[in-house]
Scaffold this active site. Structure first.
Site, PDB file in Angstrom:
ATOM      1  N   GLU A  74      48.729  26.989  43.781  1.00 37.18           N
ATOM      2  CA  GLU A  74      49.584  28.004  43.149  1.00 37.18           C
ATOM      3  C   GLU A  74      50.788  28.261  44.048  1.00 37.18           C
ATOM      4  O   GLU A  74      50.646  28.500  45.252  1.00 37.18           O
ATOM      5  CB  GLU A  74      48.839  29.321  42.894  1.00 37.18           C
ATOM      6  N   GLU A  99      52.471  31.714  49.398  1.00 37.30           N
ATOM      7  CA  GLU A  99      53.364  32.852  49.190  1.00 37.30           C
ATOM      8  C   GLU A  99      53.993  33.167  50.547  1.00 37.30           C
ATOM      9  O   GLU A  99      53.330  33.056  51.568  1.00 37.30           O
ATOM     10  CB  GLU A  99      52.568  34.060  48.645  1.00 37.30           C
ATOM     11  N   ASP A 126      56.537  28.391  53.058  1.00 41.34           N
ATOM     12  CA  ASP A 126      57.321  27.809  51.967  1.00 41.34           C
ATOM     13  C   ASP A 126      56.502  26.701  51.267  1.00 41.34           C
ATOM     14  O   ASP A 126      56.156  25.685  51.880  1.00 41.34           O
ATOM     15  CB  ASP A 126      58.610  27.224  52.567  1.00 41.34           C
ATOM     16  N   ASP A 149      60.954  32.900  40.710  1.00 37.45           N
ATOM     17  CA  ASP A 149      62.200  33.674  40.709  1.00 37.45           C
ATOM     18  C   ASP A 149      63.230  32.985  39.813  1.00 37.45           C
ATOM     19  O   ASP A 149      63.509  31.796  39.993  1.00 37.45           O
ATOM     20  CB  ASP A 149      62.747  33.779  42.135  1.00 37.45           C
ATOM     21  N   LYS A 153      71.926  34.367  38.513  1.00 37.27           N
ATOM     22  CA  LYS A 153      73.363  34.039  38.633  1.00 37.27           C
ATOM     23  C   LYS A 153      73.560  32.531  38.725  1.00 37.27           C
ATOM     24  O   LYS A 153      72.827  31.863  39.458  1.00 37.27           O
ATOM     25  CB  LYS A 153      73.950  34.689  39.888  1.00 37.27           C
ATOM     26  N   ASP A 185      59.654  34.428  32.025  1.00 40.96           N
ATOM     27  CA  ASP A 185      60.089  35.373  31.000  1.00 40.96           C
ATOM     28  C   ASP A 185      61.621  35.351  30.871  1.00 40.96           C
ATOM     29  O   ASP A 185      62.212  36.262  30.314  1.00 40.96           O
ATOM     30  CB  ASP A 185      59.609  36.800  31.334  1.00 40.96           C
ATOM     31  N   THR A 220      49.754  40.141  33.011  1.00 38.24           N
ATOM     32  CA  THR A 220      49.837  41.070  34.149  1.00 38.24           C
ATOM     33  C   THR A 220      50.567  42.345  33.713  1.00 38.24           C
ATOM     34  O   THR A 220      51.196  42.371  32.652  1.00 38.24           O
ATOM     35  CB  THR A 220      50.604  40.430  35.326  1.00 38.24           C
ATOM     36  N   PHE A 222      53.236  43.610  34.828  1.00 30.88           N
ATOM     37  CA  PHE A 222      54.663  43.340  34.726  1.00 30.88           C
ATOM     38  C   PHE A 222      55.003  42.686  33.379  1.00 30.88           C
ATOM     39  O   PHE A 222      55.936  43.069  32.679  1.00 30.88           O
ATOM     40  CB  PHE A 222      55.040  42.424  35.898  1.00 30.88           C
ATOM     41  N   GLU A 223      54.151  41.730  32.990  1.00 35.05           N
ATOM     42  CA  GLU A 223      54.398  40.982  31.757  1.00 35.05           C
ATOM     43  C   GLU A 223      54.194  41.881  30.535  1.00 35.05           C
ATOM     44  O   GLU A 223      54.966  41.847  29.575  1.00 35.05           O
ATOM     45  CB  GLU A 223      53.423  39.814  31.723  1.00 35.05           C
TER      46      GLU A 223
HETATM   47  C1  LIG Z   1      59.023  36.625  40.700  1.00 36.36           C
HETATM   48  S1  LIG Z   1      57.691  36.483  41.811  1.00 36.36           S
HETATM   49  C2  LIG Z   1      56.319  36.121  40.754  1.00 36.36           C
HETATM   50  C3  LIG Z   1      55.003  36.392  41.380  1.00 36.36           C
HETATM   51  C4  LIG Z   1      53.745  36.073  40.583  1.00 36.36           C
HETATM   52  N1  LIG Z   1      53.588  34.658  40.331  1.00 36.36           N
HETATM   53  C5  LIG Z   1      53.661  36.853  39.300  1.00 36.36           C
HETATM   54  O1  LIG Z   1      53.576  36.231  38.237  1.00 36.36           O
HETATM   55  O2  LIG Z   1      53.723  38.084  39.346  1.00 36.36           O
HETATM   56  C6  LIG Z   1      57.969  34.933  42.620  1.00 36.36           C
HETATM   57  C7  LIG Z   1      57.245  34.837  43.963  1.00 36.36           C
HETATM   58  O3  LIG Z   1      57.370  33.507  44.463  1.00 36.36           O
HETATM   59  C8  LIG Z   1      57.503  33.560  45.868  1.00 36.36           C
HETATM   60  N2  LIG Z   1      58.157  32.305  46.278  1.00 36.36           N
HETATM   61  C9  LIG Z   1      59.367  31.847  45.893  1.00 36.36           C
HETATM   62  N3  LIG Z   1      59.616  30.658  46.433  1.00 36.36           N
HETATM   63  C10 LIG Z   1      58.541  30.327  47.187  1.00 36.36           C
HETATM   64  C11 LIG Z   1      58.214  29.216  47.989  1.00 36.36           C
HETATM   65  N4  LIG Z   1      59.058  28.189  48.134  1.00 36.36           N
HETATM   66  N5  LIG Z   1      57.030  29.216  48.630  1.00 36.36           N
HETATM   67  C12 LIG Z   1      56.163  30.256  48.495  1.00 36.36           C
HETATM   68  N6  LIG Z   1      56.412  31.343  47.737  1.00 36.36           N
HETATM   69  C13 LIG Z   1      57.593  31.381  47.093  1.00 36.36           C
HETATM   70  C14 LIG Z   1      58.325  34.812  46.130  1.00 36.36           C
HETATM   71  O4  LIG Z   1      58.117  35.324  47.436  1.00 36.36           O
HETATM   72  C15 LIG Z   1      57.784  35.763  45.032  1.00 36.36           C
HETATM   73  O5  LIG Z   1      56.745  36.565  45.520  1.00 36.36           O
END
Ligand SMILES: C[S@@+](CC[C@H](N)C(=O)[O-])C[C@H]1O[C@@H](n2cnc3c(N)ncnc32)[C@H](O)[C@@H]1O
Length: 241
Positions: A74, A99, A126, A149, A153, A185, A220, A222-223
């Site tokens: 994940e 994460e 990462d 994310d 932009k 979304d 979730t 949020f969703e």
């Molecule tokens: C918008 S959030 C969505 C979180 C979760 N999947 C959810 O559905 O609520 C995106 C998450 O991905 C993490 N993230 C983005 N790029 C990443 C990467 N390259 N490696 C690990 N985590 C990453 C960010 O820190 C953030 O917490």
């Protein structure tokens, strides 16, 4: 413009062909965020068992999870709400979860403790580098990328995870028949996902276009909030040929 007598800063290195994300372009920014007392306690008590250090060498899944089982990666689990739900639903699978946001990692560790989960391991690093360096080709049964994310932009679109080089690398790490499940979304990102996944020759769409939400992915908080406001959500499920 450069002031007289001063040199310009060096240009960032260009991305070599096929590199998933050049080192200068990350799919995340390190957000400040407070780790709660409960999360700190979870780090201390459960970190040694459930956190795996990032290492630039292939991970031994059997040693990491203490068993042989299909492993799902994940990417970006946020606060780990869906992760914990799915891991509880599928105790026969291993979940390797990446994460970078520390309070999120603490939150998932806390859920692991509360729910007595044993099939999750977390790499706080990462995911692009984890994928490149820690995961062997054909080693994964599935990949979950939920609500990555959106980088709304236009000038930030290059930070989006779901782009051809990363998808090619993800597909190479899947076993034949393994799956890649993405959800978003943000409609323009959903359209980009569909285009990029359709164009990847190692993958085939399990349905036509977008998929119905698979039963295991929970709605979730949020969703739910978004859906009540009339926003859409798009799931995409592709499998490895
Ligand atoms: C918008 S959030 C969505 C979180 C979760 N999947 C959810 O559905 O609520 C995106 C998450 O991905 C993490 N993230 C983005 N790029 C990443 C990467 N390259 N490696 C690990 N985590 C990453 C960010 O820190 C953030 O917490």
């Amino acid at each position: 413009m450069t002031e007289p007598g001063k040199t310009s800063p060096p240009a960032p290195p260009a991305a070599p062909d096929g590199v998933a994300h050049p080192r200068t372009i990350r799919s995340f920014v390190r957000r400040a965020g407070r780790t709660t007392t409960g999360q700190a306690k979870a780090f201390e008590q459960l970190g040694p068992r459930f956190l795996l250090p990032y290492q630039p060498q292939p991970l031994d899944f059997k040693a990491a999870f203490g068993r042989d089982a299909p492993t799902i990666l994940e990417i970006g689990f946020g606060m780990g709400e869906a992760t914990a739900h799915i891991a509880a639903l599928m105790p026969e699978k291993n979940f390797l979860c990446c994460e970078v946001h520390e309070p999120g990692v603490g939150a998932l560790l806390k859920r692991i403790g509360e729910q007595g989960l044993t099939n999750i391991r977390i790499v706080q690093h990462d995911a692009v580098e984890v994928l490149e360096n820690m995961l062997a080709e054909g080693s994964l049964a599935g990949v979950h990328v939920f609500f990555p994310d959106p980088w709304h932009k236009l000038r930030h679109n290059k930070r989006r995870l779901i782009q051809p080089p990363l998808v090619a690398r993800l597909a190479s790490r899947l076993q034949p028949g393994g799956y890649l499940h993405c959800a978003t979304d943000w409609q323009p990102y959903a359209e980009q996902m569909l285009e990029v996944l359709n164009a990847e020759p190692q993958l085939v769409n399990t349905g036509e276009g977008y998929a119905p939400r698979p039963h295991y992915r929970p709605l979730t908080k949020f969703e739910n909030r978004g859906l009540k406001l009339g926003h859409g959500v798009w799931d995409l499920v592709f499998s490895k040929r």
